[in-house]
Design a protein around this motif. Structure first.
Motif, mmCIF file in Angstrom:
data_model
loop_
_atom_site.group_PDB
_atom_site.id
_atom_site.type_symbol
_atom_site.label_atom_id
_atom_site.label_comp_id
_atom_site.label_asym_id
_atom_site.label_seq_id
_atom_site.Cartn_x
_atom_site.Cartn_y
_atom_site.Cartn_z
ATOM 1 N N THR A 1 0.959 -1.086 -0.001
ATOM 2 C CA THR A 1 -0.146 0.094 0.007
ATOM 3 C C THR A 1 0.760 1.303 -0.102
ATOM 4 N N ALA B 1 1.136 4.173 -2.875
ATOM 5 C CA ALA B 1 0.724 5.375 -2.507
ATOM 6 C C ALA B 1 1.931 6.407 -3.089
ATOM 7 N N GLN C 1 1.912 9.008 -6.141
ATOM 8 C CA GLN C 1 1.978 10.426 -5.838
ATOM 9 C C GLN C 1 3.155 11.067 -6.769
ATOM 10 N N GLU D 1 -4.199 10.780 -8.403
ATOM 11 C CA GLU D 1 -4.807 11.015 -6.946
ATOM 12 C C GLU D 1 -5.216 9.739 -6.303
ATOM 13 N N ASP D 2 -5.399 8.783 -7.153
ATOM 14 C CA ASP D 2 -5.930 7.295 -6.558
ATOM 15 C C ASP D 2 -4.805 6.588 -6.422
ATOM 16 N N ARG E 1 -8.870 0.573 -6.924
ATOM 17 C CA ARG E 1 -8.835 1.673 -5.904
ATOM 18 C C ARG E 1 -8.600 1.288 -4.799
ATOM 19 N N GLY F 1 -8.810 2.427 -0.933
ATOM 20 C CA GLY F 1 -9.382 3.503 -0.181
ATOM 21 C C GLY F 1 -8.517 4.235 0.942
ATOM 22 N N TYR F 2 -8.925 5.590 1.032
ATOM 23 C CA TYR F 2 -7.931 6.356 1.908
ATOM 24 C C TYR F 2 -7.851 5.968 3.184
ATOM 25 N N GLU F 3 -8.576 5.184 3.857
ATOM 26 C CA GLU F 3 -8.784 4.696 5.239
ATOM 27 C C GLU F 3 -7.665 3.638 5.352
ATOM 28 N N ILE G 1 -4.963 3.523 3.349
ATOM 29 C CA ILE G 1 -3.729 4.135 3.142
ATOM 30 C C ILE G 1 -3.367 4.732 4.411
ATOM 31 N N TYR G 2 -4.252 5.446 5.154
ATOM 32 C CA TYR G 2 -3.950 5.923 6.632
ATOM 33 C C TYR G 2 -3.502 5.070 7.602
#
Length: 445
Positions: free
Chosen positions: A319, A323, A327, A332-333, A340, A342-344, A346-347
């Motif tokens: 992951t 990311a 970048q 963006e994704d 894709r 999810g941002y959760e 990645i966090y």
């Protein structure tokens, strides 16, 4: 009401459950019947050993093969099996035997213990875990027993075969060879090396992946999780083998004296075991600094979620790589295998990684204080090995001070449970804020 909420919180139950098992194991190992000298281990060393076994790490302060009686060794083996599969899996097994129904609360705990995404079918999944474990450990025990029978009496060979099969499938790394030798006597033996490698890999890819592979002929598909685990596991094993072969090829104290085939087997074994197992076929302390640093990186990444191994896990690493690549490309994704992320997720990957780095830095700093005069690389190596529940050692662990043993004990527990689970367990309230602050901008890079 507040007390009940804390008591039934799954992370808290898992943490305190592991601690209880460790304490019980330490009490048994401190008994006179557990040690060859008839005196029992001092409690701090018994606690260290019980933690290492329950957290399937393999770091030892005394030699397992010579310091313990059969009784002590069997206690260690039981702790390895319970710790590797999770105590909730064992509780479910005994519930099956007694014909007891699994409650909703127990299913939630089982889900948390197995790091499963959904509670649906969790009991059936636990049954399969027990079956898969029995199959792989039996296979490993038979092959290793036959091979060991050429070097020792049959009864001893069978005992050694069972012990090393269970230890390595659970990615523990404990051995009975004596004098802290691990499997160095079998460095170029293809039967032992390939059998142990298979046990380690199957224990380290996770039961979720094993279950999906088992059902592949019927379903014809693999989830994103399984694809990532398999691709990154293979990639890391191949890359690790090639780099270890390159870095240690001419080292006269490791791969240097071996034949070309022996060099490949030695490099392969260390690439596999560095991911979280802890056994070794070459002298870790005699590796080059570049080779040791590579092992540290592999130990930090570790195995896969829902497995018997530790580390930040292959999916977390994948992951973060995704990311960073997104970048760099200005996307963006984060997309992996046309899906894709999810941002959760990645966090969470970022939180796990930063928490792991913080723990390793903190514990390494503490060890430089308690073990003054010890080589810094050895301290960093031992700390990372404890966090990744790997068990590889440069030889520092048997010489740790009582304070150092306690620090590594805490590190092994945090590594096995995961930094997030430990953080959740010591946090009384976790809830979303009912409001959002205005967005701000800062400069990065």
């Amino acid at each position: 009401m507040r007390f009940r909420k804390i008591a039934y919180d799954p992370p808290k139950v898992l943490v305190f459950g592991f601690i209880l098992i460790i304490l019980i194991g330490a009490l048994f190992l401190s008994m006179p019947a557990a040690t060859a000298n008839g005196e029992g281990l001092p409690f701090i060393k018994a606690l260290f050993t019980a933690t290492s076994a329950t957290c399937v790490t393999g770091l030892v302060v005394v030699d397992t093969g010579t310091a313990f009686t059969k009784f002590g060794q069997i206690i260690i083996l039981l702790l390895i099996q319970i710790g590797g599969l999770g105590f909730m899996t064992f509780a479910t097994f005994f519930a099956f035997l007694l014909g007891k129904r699994i409650s909703l609360k127990e299913r939630i705990l089982l889900q948390e213990s197995l790091n499963n995404i959904s509670i649906e079918g969790i009991v059936r999944f636990a049954k399969r875990i027990l079956i898969f474990t029995a199959i792989f450990e039996t296979f490993g025990a038979i092959i290793l027993s036959i091979r060991f029978s050429f070097d020792m009496p049959n009864g001893k060979a069978i005992y050694y075969g069972i012990f090393h099969s269970v230890s390595n499938f659970n990615n523990a790394g404990f051995d009975l060879m004596g004098e802290f030798r691990s499997l160095t006597g079998y460095v170029d033996d293809p039967v032992v090396v390939l059998t142990v490698c298979l046990l380690i890999v199957m224990g380290g890819i996770g039961f979720i992946v094993i279950n999906e592979l088992y059902e592949y002929r019927r379903s014809g598909r693999l989830s994103l999780h399984t694809k990532i685990v398999l691709s990154f596991t293979i990639g890391l094993l191949v890359a690790g083998t090639l780099f270890i072969l390159l870095l240690e090829y001419t080292n006269s104290k490791t791969l240097g004296p071996l034949s070309p085939g022996g060099k490949i087997l030695g490099a392969l074994f260390q690439s596999v075991t560095a991911r979280t197992a802890g056994a070794n076929t070459i002298s870790i302390g005699d590796m080059t600094h570049s080779g040791l640093f590579l092992i540290i990186l592999l130990m930090f990444i570790g195995a896969s979620p829902g497995s018997t191994g530790g580390g930040i896990k292959t999916t977390t690493f994948a992951t973060l790589i995704g990311a960073v690549w997104s970048q760099i490309r200005g996307k963006e994704d984060v997309v992996l295998y046309r899906r894709r992320i999810g941002y959760e997720t990645i966090y969470k990957a970022l939180t796990v990684t930063m928490s792991a780095l913080f723990l390793i830095i903190l514990m390494t700093m503490l060890l430089t204080i308690t073990e003054e005069g010890a080589d810094f690389l050895a301290i960093l190596f031992e700390t990372t090995s404890a966090f990744g529940t790997v068990g590889l050692s440069m030889g520092l662990t048997p010489h740790l001070s009582p304070a150092g043993e306690l620090i590594i004990t805490i590190m092994m527990l945090a590594g096995r449970l995961g930094p997030l689970t430990v953080a959740y367990a010591i946090t009384f309230r976790r809830r979303q804020d009912p409001y959002k602050y205005p967005k701000g901008k800062i400069m990065i890079g």
